[in-house]
Scaffold this motif. Sequence first.
Motif, short mmCIF file in Angstrom:
data_model
loop_
_atom_site.label_atom_id
_atom_site.label_comp_id
_atom_site.label_asym_id
_atom_site.label_seq_id
_atom_site.Cartn_x
_atom_site.Cartn_y
_atom_site.Cartn_z
N ALA A 42 0.52 -1.48 -0.25
CA ALA A 42 0.45 0.02 -0.22
C ALA A 42 0.62 0.87 -0.04
O ALA A 42 2.20 0.78 0.11
CB ALA A 42 -0.79 0.16 1.21
N VAL A 43 0.11 1.91 -0.48
CA VAL A 43 0.69 3.87 -0.49
C VAL A 43 -0.13 5.06 0.40
O VAL A 43 -1.37 4.51 0.24
CB VAL A 43 0.73 4.10 -1.81
CG1 VAL A 43 1.65 5.45 -1.61
CG2 VAL A 43 2.35 3.73 -2.53
N LEU A 44 0.16 5.66 0.80
CA LEU A 44 -0.16 6.15 1.86
C LEU A 44 0.76 7.88 1.57
O LEU A 44 1.10 7.90 1.77
CB LEU A 44 -0.52 6.06 3.50
CG LEU A 44 -1.27 6.83 4.27
CD1 LEU A 44 -2.63 7.67 4.19
CD2 LEU A 44 -0.81 7.32 5.94
N VAL A 45 -0.62 8.61 1.13
CA VAL A 45 -0.36 9.86 0.91
C VAL A 45 -1.04 10.51 2.02
O VAL A 45 -2.19 10.63 1.86
CB VAL A 45 -0.95 10.67 -0.77
CG1 VAL A 45 -0.21 11.93 -1.01
CG2 VAL A 45 0.54 9.05 -0.79
N LEU A 46 -0.82 11.72 2.60
CA LEU A 46 -1.32 12.98 3.02
C LEU A 46 -1.66 14.07 2.14
O LEU A 46 0.15 14.29 2.09
CB LEU A 46 -0.90 12.48 4.65
CG LEU A 46 -1.58 11.78 5.53
CD1 LEU A 46 -0.38 11.95 6.92
CD2 LEU A 46 -2.76 11.28 5.31
N ALA A 47 -2.43 15.22 2.54
CA ALA A 47 -1.71 16.52 1.82
C ALA A 47 -2.13 17.74 2.20
O ALA A 47 -3.92 17.21 2.08
CB ALA A 47 -1.68 15.96 -0.23
N GLY A 48 -2.06 18.23 2.70
CA GLY A 48 -2.41 19.87 3.14
C GLY A 48 -2.04 19.89 3.97
O GLY A 48 -0.63 20.42 4.37
N ASP A 49 -3.16 20.18 4.70
CA ASP A 49 -2.43 21.04 6.25
C ASP A 49 -1.73 20.60 7.16
O ASP A 49 -2.76 20.57 8.52
CB ASP A 49 -4.07 22.20 6.67
CG ASP A 49 -3.47 22.82 8.21
OD1 ASP A 49 -3.09 23.60 8.10
OD2 ASP A 49 -4.48 22.72 8.50
N ILE A 50 -1.03 20.07 6.40
CA ILE A 50 -0.35 18.97 7.56
C ILE A 50 1.29 18.66 7.81
O ILE A 50 1.53 19.44 6.48
CB ILE A 50 -0.79 17.41 7.35
CG1 ILE A 50 0.09 16.51 8.44
CG2 ILE A 50 -0.53 16.78 5.69
CD1 ILE A 50 -0.18 16.82 9.47
N ASP A 51 2.54 18.46 8.24
CA ASP A 51 3.62 18.17 8.80
C ASP A 51 4.24 17.37 8.86
O ASP A 51 3.37 16.16 8.65
CB ASP A 51 4.45 19.57 8.04
CG ASP A 51 4.33 19.54 10.31
OD1 ASP A 51 4.31 18.90 10.66
OD2 ASP A 51 3.97 20.93 10.05
N LEU A 52 5.50 17.00 7.92
CA LEU A 52 6.20 15.84 8.24
C LEU A 52 5.92 15.54 9.74
O LEU A 52 5.34 14.12 10.13
CB LEU A 52 7.10 15.69 7.59
CG LEU A 52 7.92 14.34 7.66
CD1 LEU A 52 7.78 12.96 6.90
CD2 LEU A 52 10.19 14.31 7.88
N ALA A 53 6.66 16.38 10.21
CA ALA A 53 6.82 16.35 11.70
C ALA A 53 5.61 15.72 12.52
O ALA A 53 5.51 14.94 13.66
CB ALA A 53 7.38 17.97 12.60
N THR A 54 4.30 16.55 12.37
CA THR A 54 3.30 15.94 12.39
C THR A 54 2.49 14.50 11.97
O THR A 54 2.16 14.10 12.76
CB THR A 54 2.43 17.10 12.29
OG1 THR A 54 2.60 18.15 13.09
CG2 THR A 54 0.55 16.92 13.12
N ALA A 55 3.05 14.62 11.08
CA ALA A 55 2.31 13.72 10.45
C ALA A 55 3.02 11.90 10.99
O ALA A 55 2.34 10.77 11.20
CB ALA A 55 2.59 13.23 9.12
#
Length: 936
Positions: free
Chosen positions: A231-244
């Motif tokens: 699987a691949v998970l993508v988070l895009a928007g009001d988020i950054d790596l440190a939080t995600a």
Amino acid sequence: MKAMFVAGLVVLQLGAAPAIGAAPPQEPSAPVASAREIVAGVKIPYQSFTLDNGLRVLVHTDRKAPVVAVSVWYNVGSKHEPKGESGFAHLFEHLMFGGSENADASFFEPMQQLGATNLNGTTSYDRTNYYETVPTGALEKTLYLESDRMGHLLGAITQAKLDNQRGVVQNEKRQRDNQPYGLVQYAQAAALFPADHPYGHPPIGSMADLDAASLDDVHGWFRQHYGPNNAVLVLAGDIDLATAKPLVERYFGPIKRGPDSSPIAVAFPTLPARKDETLQDRVATTRLYRTWVVPGLNDPDAVPLAIGASVLGGLASSRLDNVLVRDEKLAVSVSAGLQTFAQVSLFAVSAHVKPGVDPAVVARRLDAIIADLIAEGPTAGEVDRVAIQNAVDTIKSLESVGGKAGTLAEGLLYSNDPDHYAQDLDAYAAATPATVKAALGQWLSRPVYALTVTPGARPADREAQAVTKASKPASAVSQTQVPVVKRAPAPAVGEIADLTVPPVTRARLSNGIEVVYAQRRALPTTQVALSLDAGYAADPKAKRGTAALTTALLQEGTTTLSSLGIAERQETLGASITAGSSMDRTRITLSALTANLGPSLDLFADVALHPAFAPNEVDRGRTQMLARIAEEKTEPGTIAARYLAPALYGRDHPYGMPGTGDAQAVATMTRDDDLAEFHRAWFRPEKAKLFVVSDLPLATLQPLLEARFGTWNGTGPAGTKRFDIPTPAPRPRIVLVDRKDSPQSLITAAVVLAVKGTDDTLALESAAEVVGGSFLSRINMDLREEKGWSYGVWAELEQVRDRMTYTISAPVQADKTGAAIAALLADHQAFLTGKGVTAEELERTRSGMIRALPGAFETAGAVLGAMQENDRLGRPDDYYQQLPTRVRALDPERLDAAMRGTVDPARMTWVVVGDAASVQPQLESLALPVEVVAAP
């Protein structure tokens, strides 16, 4: 570029047709942006990491709205299905929405409460994906839910859920197959691929394989394919790596790795010789298809082939449009495109034969035009226009965070490169006539599959027509006890940010036209809508369809440009002009690159204000409209609408006929007495408003609009509408439209309400949402999720300016038609007589409406649409800013009273489109008169 543009300026002969409107606009300036310039700097920056269990994660930061897109793509599609298990990937897509071990309810339940937008899942040959956009404060809970159905699903999949979703999927198949030309995909698959080829069967699968699926089968399918390492998970928007990263590690990290997915070997099939077939179907006119199997998206020839397809039949200025539709008038519509998959693609061409023309003549010309493009290749101008259109389309698709997330996920899953989209953009910009010609010559010189679909009776042996067979339980019920792993409770929802939309400003041009403006800086684009108080309701009683035909002809020639010149000019500028009508309004809309705004506005104003209505174009447009009406009489939804509208409103009421109108009236429309007169009566400043969303300030835009529209004046009397025409008294009954051999019945029902769209309808809208307006509505949960009789059932308020209707639509398997109507009546009666809105339904509706607002206004197009809707219904410009406070004030009593005092199912008119031989006996116990009519 300039030379190419000049070549596209095809001037109509003076005196061919008198001018409509004022003098033509100034000579447009040359375009300023090439494809390479347009895409310069297009980039989706991301960071990545991989969990120990193999889950690959991408994070893209975009702070323009307080929302995050969550996109999970699994490397499993229909190409992974072995013989006897067709449809498994798609069936499992449905099961993944049915609840997991620690959230054992429909996935839509928490998602609606969280205010998710852009929520769905899809299955293709190559992958299954699930996606939603949620408020930032709901991200952690969303990740919990997504991880639960990735790692903790099997204990929640029961035999009852499997049987139900099997029925839903089979009804989805019936619904698709029931459409005109719905059998083409099966013919193409059988002709182009060997039976055991990975791409040799459509993802929907076969009825027999779906029937045979056991609980053990689907459990095994999940264990094999749904591990985090697949699987691949993508988070895009009001988020950054440190939080995600810590959130993803917390919720997905404990999931065990699954079996590694082996690459699928895909042979590349080539027909030994040209293959011609003819298929009869319940269609109005003949359609020709030409199809080749060509390379997949990672092949260097994929982009040149896509360009060739656009040159052939994808652009408005395409070769097929120019020859078959415009010049020789042998076809009413054409298309060509590259259907791109991971390992193969389909180069697909179609031509819709003009009624009365010999299909053999069209077939010869179609083949000759294709052969000429293969032999000679495209021109430089054609290649440039395709590249510009692709660049603009790509940029627009990346405006939303969901579009960015899907683009990154697709690149990583299919190409092992999230930046694959950028490679494609470069390939389009670098393409030349020689590279396109070489690709076409290599792949389209191979034998073609030529399919002709003609009007007639459908084949009797199609499996989707076996509608009396109920979905049976699996033959082997799983004896395996799946241990349920309890996790900590789902996290609470965090703070949800308030809706922020750009303020709306109003101004006026010197001739009084109001400009309604909002600024959005996310993209260097401008969208303009010229909205006129016309619409289908403005049609003269004796000439229904005038508004539709008038707007269809706006881009078919002005007093200075031919239809081809308009098409080429748009494509060169990277602009898009659309024209059409709804029941109350007529709109001409421009989407333009701000860098090319001046010349784009010139073209926009020319199209809107100076149509030529040249006699040859009127003849062609009339023929196309008549063909469209004929098509509508073969499609279940439009068949129902054509019976329902006059039954509800009466033929003399402005709302008493669907927009395309009456065929006899359209056939007799003339240029001067009908089309030009309609344009004079309704296209005038006092009936117009300009709606604009742009990255430019209003102070810059207003002079540009003034130069194009400020001197516009109307001539002659203005058009008027009459809504004081009484509607007929309700006559509850069932009109059964006998559409032979339909594997499914389309049930529709409606009643005219004593409420107008301009009234305050918030409580009524909210009550209708509970009963039929969402996936979790009572009627959808009953007929789809509990009974499995339908792919989807809904009810909605048709929010026209005058008296609205409440309308139900329920496509159901044919053998459940009568029972489905009884269930719909019972569900509505239960609400109206005692089982009103529950506290849970109210909270879900209120939370969903409020929390969904930030995601609903992420794009400029959404803002433009909301501005127009507010204006049309007499709402204040800050309607959506006020909405949360008004929604919080709703209570069950208000919703119950709004629905009970307005909607009476006993007054409804029902229209059922289905096979009377099997359906009519089912209706006898419903205590409603039944009228059987032949399908049109």
